[in-house]
Design an enzyme around this catalytic site. Structure first.
Site, PDB file in Angstrom:
ATOM      1  N   HIS A  73       9.374  -2.084  63.585  1.00  0.00           N
ATOM      2  CA  HIS A  73       8.109  -1.724  62.932  1.00  0.00           C
ATOM      3  C   HIS A  73       7.500  -2.897  62.177  1.00  0.00           C
ATOM      4  O   HIS A  73       8.202  -3.708  61.568  1.00  0.00           O
ATOM      5  CB  HIS A  73       8.279  -0.506  62.019  1.00  0.00           C
ATOM      6  N   ASP A 190      12.824  -6.107  56.154  1.00  0.00           N
ATOM      7  CA  ASP A 190      12.727  -4.783  56.767  1.00  0.00           C
ATOM      8  C   ASP A 190      11.239  -4.510  57.021  1.00  0.00           C
ATOM      9  O   ASP A 190      10.508  -4.211  56.075  1.00  0.00           O
ATOM     10  CB  ASP A 190      13.337  -3.747  55.827  1.00  0.00           C
ATOM     11  N   GLU A 224       6.503   3.299  60.073  1.00  0.00           N
ATOM     12  CA  GLU A 224       7.909   3.696  59.921  1.00  0.00           C
ATOM     13  C   GLU A 224       8.281   3.952  58.468  1.00  0.00           C
ATOM     14  O   GLU A 224       9.059   4.870  58.168  1.00  0.00           O
ATOM     15  CB  GLU A 224       8.816   2.615  60.519  1.00  0.00           C
ATOM     16  N   GLU A 225       7.731   3.156  57.550  1.00  0.00           N
ATOM     17  CA  GLU A 225       8.126   3.285  56.148  1.00  0.00           C
ATOM     18  C   GLU A 225       7.674   4.606  55.526  1.00  0.00           C
ATOM     19  O   GLU A 225       8.155   4.995  54.458  1.00  0.00           O
ATOM     20  CB  GLU A 225       7.581   2.117  55.331  1.00  0.00           C
ATOM     21  N   ASP A 245      16.515  -2.560  63.297  1.00  0.00           N
ATOM     22  CA  ASP A 245      16.131  -2.419  61.891  1.00  0.00           C
ATOM     23  C   ASP A 245      17.269  -2.927  61.012  1.00  0.00           C
ATOM     24  O   ASP A 245      18.283  -3.415  61.517  1.00  0.00           O
ATOM     25  CB  ASP A 245      15.802  -0.961  61.574  1.00  0.00           C
ATOM     26  N   HIS A 325      15.214  -2.920  50.617  1.00  0.00           N
ATOM     27  CA  HIS A 325      14.012  -2.463  49.918  1.00  0.00           C
ATOM     28  C   HIS A 325      13.839  -3.125  48.554  1.00  0.00           C
ATOM     29  O   HIS A 325      13.112  -2.624  47.694  1.00  0.00           O
ATOM     30  CB  HIS A 325      13.970  -0.936  49.782  1.00  0.00           C
TER      31      HIS A 325
END
Length: 386
Positions: A73, A190, A224-225, A245, A325
């Site tokens: 993504h 990410d 995606e997030e 990922d 994250h």
């Protein structure tokens, strides 16, 4: 089948740097889509875009079905303006799931109708000379931070004059560092590292003229997030979907910043038994370091595809990320390892021919999950009690 797949680390790093230089929080991904689509076209693929910009590019194989898909993504975490505050600062809400602890101190860009403004995300009590120990004891959370705009913004009126409004997208600076020892530290690895892995695998396949038994689809999603992911980009030809990922290298996890982390399950349940088994065996056959892991608080593009009703086999290949994250850290070794495995997988032969059709009558060609009996030597060794 070639066992000496060569991934170009310089190309991979260059693509990652280029991606990190483009802000792409969910909802603001057009420029990242444009850059990625242009690179795919340069690599010889025809690019198809959905209305909102998810990318589907096909590399022809010997047969059309059962096609294989690889997905990552382009969207990242970010924030939006929730409120123009009386003190001229901005209340924020997060885009995606990430802690305000990692927002504190971040530099950011606010995209308004009048242009881009710069600013810093600060706790409500940010001055040690004023609040002393209260700086350390104040609560943490999105209601306890605010964005200070680097412009004349003393009140709500000033913010309005600048063109800043509720709902404006806020992009967080990645602040990347590429170290000579192979470590890479940045926000938004990410999943921009996953995108770079896919492009590096594709570049290697073109350079080494790798042929595949079936068509391969290279998919890049833009939501995606926030859980949307691959819900609208998978085609009926795709029978197996492998997501690329991040894996989480944290206490209680088996992920690593080196080699491939093969994820066996996430919060949506187990990944496909047969596809995971094949990927694990390909690592062993081709000398690729691999470890397995299970994630409790994690979902990927693969989950969104299945939840959208696509009957595809799914797997997740991860590169280990420390502090996911947040200020994330990865190692180039993992990225190259995953890229190599992608190439070996895509050139491997189809084992479940029945997957060429979405449904088939009867059991002919249907899979087995036969597990060999474990060897049990119950005879105690000399000197041991029975």
């Amino acid at each position: 089948m070639s066992s000496a797949i060569s991934i170009d680390p310089h190309y991979l790093v260059a693509r990652l740097k280029a991606l990190l230089a483009i802000a792409s929080p969910t909802g603001f991904t057009d420029e990242a889509v444009r850059q990625t689509a242009r690179e795919l076209e340069r690599l010889g693929l025809e690019v198809v875009l959905t209305r909102r910009g998810a990318i589907r590019a096909r590399r022809p194989g010997a047969a059309r079905r059962p096609a294989r898909g690889i997905v990552s993504h382009l969207d990242t975490l970010g924030a939006q303006v929730k409120l123009l505050k009386p003190n001229g600062r901005l209340e924020l809400v997060p885009i995606g799931h990430w802690s305000a602890r990692f927002a504190e101190g971040a530099r950011a860009s606010i995209f308004s109708v009048k242009g881009t403004y710069r600013g810093s995300i600060l706790p409500l009590k940010a001055s040690g000379h004023t609040f002393n120990e209260e700086v350390d004891t104040q609560p943490s959370g999105w209601r306890h931070v605010e964005l200070r705009v680097d412009a004349l913004a003393r009140n709500q009126h000033d913010l309005t004059q600048l063109g800043i409004d509720v709902g404006d997208i806020v992009a967080i600076d990645p602040a990347p560092e590429f170290l000579e020892n192979g470590f890479i530290v940045s926000r938004h690895l990410d999943d921009k590292a996953g995108v770079a892995v896919m492009l590096a695998a594709l570049e290697a396949m073109n350079r080494e003229r790798v042929e595949t038994p079936v068509d391969t689809y290279w998919l890049f999603t833009i939501g995606e997030e926030v859980g949307v992911g691959a819900s609208a980009v998978v085609t009926p030809d795709i029978a197996s979907l492998v997501a690329i990922d991040n894996g989480t290298t944290a206490p209680g996890q088996n992920s690593s910043e080196f080699g491939v982390t093969l994820v066996m399950a996430d919060q949506t349940g187990p990944f496909d038994y047969h596809l995971c088994k094949k990927l694990f065996e390909l690592c062993g056959t081709n000398g690729i370091r691999v470890q397995k892991d299970v994630f409790r608080y994690y979902r990927s593009d693969a989950a969104s595809a299945v939840e959208a009703g696509h009957d595809v086999r799914t797997a997740l290949l991860a590169f280990g990320v420390d502090a996911s994250h947040g200020y994330e850290r990865i190692h180039l070794h993992a990225l190259i390892s995953v890229a190599k495995l992608v190439v070996h997988y895509l050139q491997s032969q189809i084992e479940i021919e029945r997957d060429a059709e979405e449904t088939a009558v009867g059991l002919k060609g249907f899979t087995h999950q036969k597990v060999p009996e474990a060897e049990q030597d119950l005879t105690p060794e000399d000197g041991q009690e029975g």
